[in-house]
Motif scaffolding. Sequence first.
Motif, short mmCIF file in Angstrom:
data_model
loop_
_atom_site.label_atom_id
_atom_site.label_comp_id
_atom_site.label_asym_id
_atom_site.label_seq_id
_atom_site.Cartn_x
_atom_site.Cartn_y
_atom_site.Cartn_z
N GLU A 355 -124.69 -56.22 84.29
CA GLU A 355 -126.20 -56.36 84.02
C GLU A 355 -126.55 -55.07 84.70
N ALA A 356 -126.15 -54.56 85.71
CA ALA A 356 -126.42 -52.96 86.05
C ALA A 356 -126.01 -51.85 85.29
N LEU A 357 -124.81 -52.05 84.60
CA LEU A 357 -124.34 -51.18 83.54
C LEU A 357 -125.17 -51.12 82.57
N TYR A 358 -125.68 -52.29 81.77
CA TYR A 358 -126.56 -52.18 80.93
C TYR A 358 -127.98 -51.59 81.12
N ASN A 359 -128.47 -51.79 82.21
CA ASN A 359 -129.74 -51.27 82.69
C ASN A 359 -129.54 -49.64 82.66
N HIS A 360 -128.40 -49.30 83.25
CA HIS A 360 -128.21 -47.89 83.26
C HIS A 360 -127.94 -47.30 82.13
N LEU A 361 -127.34 -48.13 81.25
CA LEU A 361 -126.98 -47.10 79.73
C LEU A 361 -128.42 -47.30 79.02
N VAL A 362 -129.31 -48.28 79.17
CA VAL A 362 -130.54 -48.27 78.35
C VAL A 362 -131.53 -47.13 79.07
N ARG A 363 -131.37 -46.88 80.37
CA ARG A 363 -132.12 -45.60 80.79
C ARG A 363 -131.52 -44.48 80.20
N LEU A 364 -130.09 -44.56 80.15
CA LEU A 364 -129.41 -43.38 79.88
C LEU A 364 -129.73 -42.80 78.07
N ASP A 376 -120.67 -43.07 71.50
CA ASP A 376 -120.50 -41.97 72.34
C ASP A 376 -120.10 -42.78 73.89
N ILE A 377 -120.19 -43.99 74.06
CA ILE A 377 -119.75 -44.46 75.29
C ILE A 377 -118.41 -45.41 75.25
N LEU A 378 -117.94 -45.15 76.37
CA LEU A 378 -116.54 -46.10 76.83
C LEU A 378 -116.78 -46.71 77.91
N VAL A 379 -116.25 -47.82 77.89
CA VAL A 379 -116.26 -48.62 79.16
C VAL A 379 -114.82 -49.20 79.33
N PRO A 389 -116.58 -62.77 78.99
CA PRO A 389 -117.81 -63.55 78.79
C PRO A 389 -119.04 -62.73 79.48
N TYR A 390 -119.03 -62.06 80.56
CA TYR A 390 -120.45 -61.42 80.80
C TYR A 390 -120.62 -60.45 80.11
N ILE A 391 -119.65 -59.54 79.47
CA ILE A 391 -120.46 -58.63 78.59
C ILE A 391 -120.92 -59.19 77.07
N LYS A 392 -120.48 -60.34 76.74
CA LYS A 392 -121.13 -61.04 75.73
C LYS A 392 -122.34 -61.38 75.94
N ALA A 393 -122.38 -62.05 77.24
CA ALA A 393 -123.70 -62.67 77.66
C ALA A 393 -124.88 -61.66 77.84
N VAL A 394 -124.67 -60.51 78.37
CA VAL A 394 -125.45 -59.58 78.73
C VAL A 394 -125.78 -58.77 77.41
N PHE A 395 -124.90 -58.34 76.70
CA PHE A 395 -125.13 -57.26 76.01
C PHE A 395 -125.35 -58.15 74.54
N GLY A 396 -124.78 -59.14 74.48
CA GLY A 396 -125.15 -59.73 73.04
C GLY A 396 -126.50 -60.74 73.07
N ASN A 397 -127.05 -61.04 74.23
CA ASN A 397 -128.33 -61.52 74.30
C ASN A 397 -129.71 -60.64 74.94
N ALA A 398 -129.20 -59.26 75.14
CA ALA A 398 -130.42 -58.53 75.54
C ALA A 398 -131.46 -58.17 74.62
N MET A 402 -127.58 -53.01 71.79
CA MET A 402 -126.78 -52.10 71.45
C MET A 402 -125.24 -52.66 70.94
N PRO A 403 -125.14 -52.06 69.65
CA PRO A 403 -123.77 -52.54 69.11
C PRO A 403 -122.60 -52.64 70.06
N PHE A 404 -121.65 -53.24 70.23
CA PHE A 404 -120.52 -53.13 71.06
C PHE A 404 -119.26 -54.02 70.47
N SER A 405 -118.19 -53.50 70.87
CA SER A 405 -116.61 -54.37 70.43
C SER A 405 -116.01 -54.39 71.83
N ILE A 406 -115.29 -55.42 71.88
CA ILE A 406 -114.37 -55.66 72.95
C ILE A 406 -112.84 -55.64 72.46
#
Length: 762
Positions: A355-364, A376-379, A389-398, A402-406
């Motif tokens: 969640e903190a990473l998502y908030n930081h990336l949105v501001r960024l 341009d972002i690698l995690v 599961p946390y990545i899908k829950a946070v980034f998939g339902n925000a 932001m598009p992402f792949s795991i």
Amino acid sequence: MSIHLNVSNDISVLAARLTARVGGQHRDPFQSEWIVTQTAGMNDWLKQRFATDLGIAANMRFCTPDDVVTQVRYWLQPAGKQPLDREVVRWAIFGLLGTADFRTAHPEKAAYFSDSDIRRISLADEMADLFDQYQIYRSDLLTEWRRRRVHGEAVVDWQEWLWARLQERFDTSHIDRVEAKRALREILLDDEAQALVARRMPILHVFGVAVITPYHLEMIYVLSEFIEVYLYLVNPAPGAYWLEDTTERQMAAKRRGGARTLPGAAQVTLGNELLINLGRLVRDSFSLLFQDQDMINLYDPEEAAPPAGDRLLHKIQRDIQHNRHGSDREEILSSDIEDGSLVLTGSFTPLREVEALYNHLVRLVDGTPGGISPRDILVQVTDIDLYAPYIKAVFGNARYRMPFSIADQSVTADNNMFTAVQALLAIDAEQMKAEEVLELLESPYIRTRFGITDTEDIRDAVRQAGIIYSLEGRQEDDTRYISWHHGLKRILYGLCIGGGVAFDDGREDLLPLDSAEGAAADERIRFIHFLNMLEQLMAERRAPRTIAGWAGYLRRLLEELVFEAGARDDEDHPHFISLLDEMSQLDQFLGEEVSFEVFRHSFLHRLVREQRTRAFLAQGITFCSMVPMRSIPFRVVAMLGMDYDKFPRRDSGVSFSYLVSGEPRPGDRNVRNNDRHLFLETLLSAREMLYISYCSRDEKDAALKPPSSLVDELIDRGSGRALRSPRVRHVSRHSICRMLTSTGSWPSCRTRPGPCCSGNSM
């Protein structure tokens, strides 16, 4: 011919050299370009670079160092012996451990698994892995064992005994790496053999390989005698010879060891502490390369332009690139610690980290002039299966998507075909607990296979029927009345004759459930059919089978309970079938039947190692596991899960391994050094920002937890003279004022921070 060594601190520079060299050749369009790498992610990135620089990426043969040896052997000996596969070795060792000869020769070792075949297959797993490593890292040991066997000398060591029996068993059908290398060297002495290989592989490119073993290096030397070999290797400081440099801390440790005056102290050269401590893998690889300098015909370093700008991250990168140490390093100001280019965040849980990473990336993304694309972002994540599961829950339902792949997930880390089979194999046929059976319906594959849609109604029916555990139960202790057979009768008779009136079915008294109607009745009938099929397949587990027999059992389990072939397409189905086909070929190497428990242990152990890599660089933000040799540049790089006990990983070698008991050698596999190298790669590949996150509080008592020791090294040594100030050092090191709570608020500092406390950046 020759070896051309291309070196740079920037892998983009090396990629530009590779594409220019390939594009500048006037070659046959049907001639493959052979490129050796160590990760599938690097392959994907290079394909994109070829397509961008040359307009097309075609006929590229990406392979590993082992693939090159195997391919050359196949060209020269198409009907030769097969490579000794790890899975084949595992089951062969399992068979050898159970022989009377082994029990007689090594009774103490046999006593370990005498009452447990699970221990026996576990030991076979370990030995198969060790023999695979010995072939690469201790080929001289296997050569000595071979000499002793040929000369008829007595075999005392139990590992040598197993290896000798394996050699006898596979003498006519399979060949190990050591023998393959020896045979290949002999064959390649022939001019016609050299000409054949040169026609099919005129040039070999070895790109971005950080771990170079003596085994593979020797094969590269052999090939370089008649084909062109180009090595493209990353050296963090190509303009300085730092491989023999030391640090003040290392010198102090030697003095504490009793040496008042260090030998050759006048010639000791101090270097950048981060470079020397994190770059051990690079040092070992280049030391191996330069052992025979006659083999390197051209050493061509190209130092990339130093990172521009006065931000903290760029200053650290420049210090590493120029191997600066002590007072020669660039001055770090308190304002640099607040510039946001190097971010350290502590959170309470992995979910809060995401969640903190998502908030930081949105501001960024919103606040960066010119914008930052998700591509341009690698995690990088220490445990991708835990965080996915946390990545899908946070980034998939925000709200702000932001598009992402795991990438790099294990095949058993998601709700897919593999996890459905895994759950079915885990069911205990003796217990048959109701909740465990009902959890099977959480798999969309099983629900779809039986047309079940309303799992809540089925749960209600099972609860009303009083089903708790056991297929049949016992009349003696009344467990019959909480068993599946009794409860399913109540459900079925309730559908047929209605509920409310007890009757005798000829065996026992029953009280049918109130009848369900319409769709609910159909759901219960489908569920009863599912239970009947599950019971039949569990009954088939009782008798031991061959490996091929268990592969056939898995195929039937898949088709009857999980997935009907031909009904629809599924990307996991071909992968699963290929695993079964491989297992079906193993009967010839194990002359005995095994129990279901042994087979299940082996199969699930193998599933854990199966990973998906196709999603790397697929779309948007790339989430992946921490894999060395992926030093691909990104504008923003984040690292999650950098806990003190998670990274760097600990070596888990068994005590009887010759890799552990003997002296370490250059090129040996070392998990901690690999992770150190990964951290250095990540630090240098971040173009604008490096974000580091870890769990900073214990979940039980909220006690403070430190980050990874490598993060400590970065803080202590990377930030320069500014951290000599106790006030700045305290705030940066512990980040006490920016540990995230589960609600997202910033708790007040336990200790009073200095005025330079900047938030979550250091």
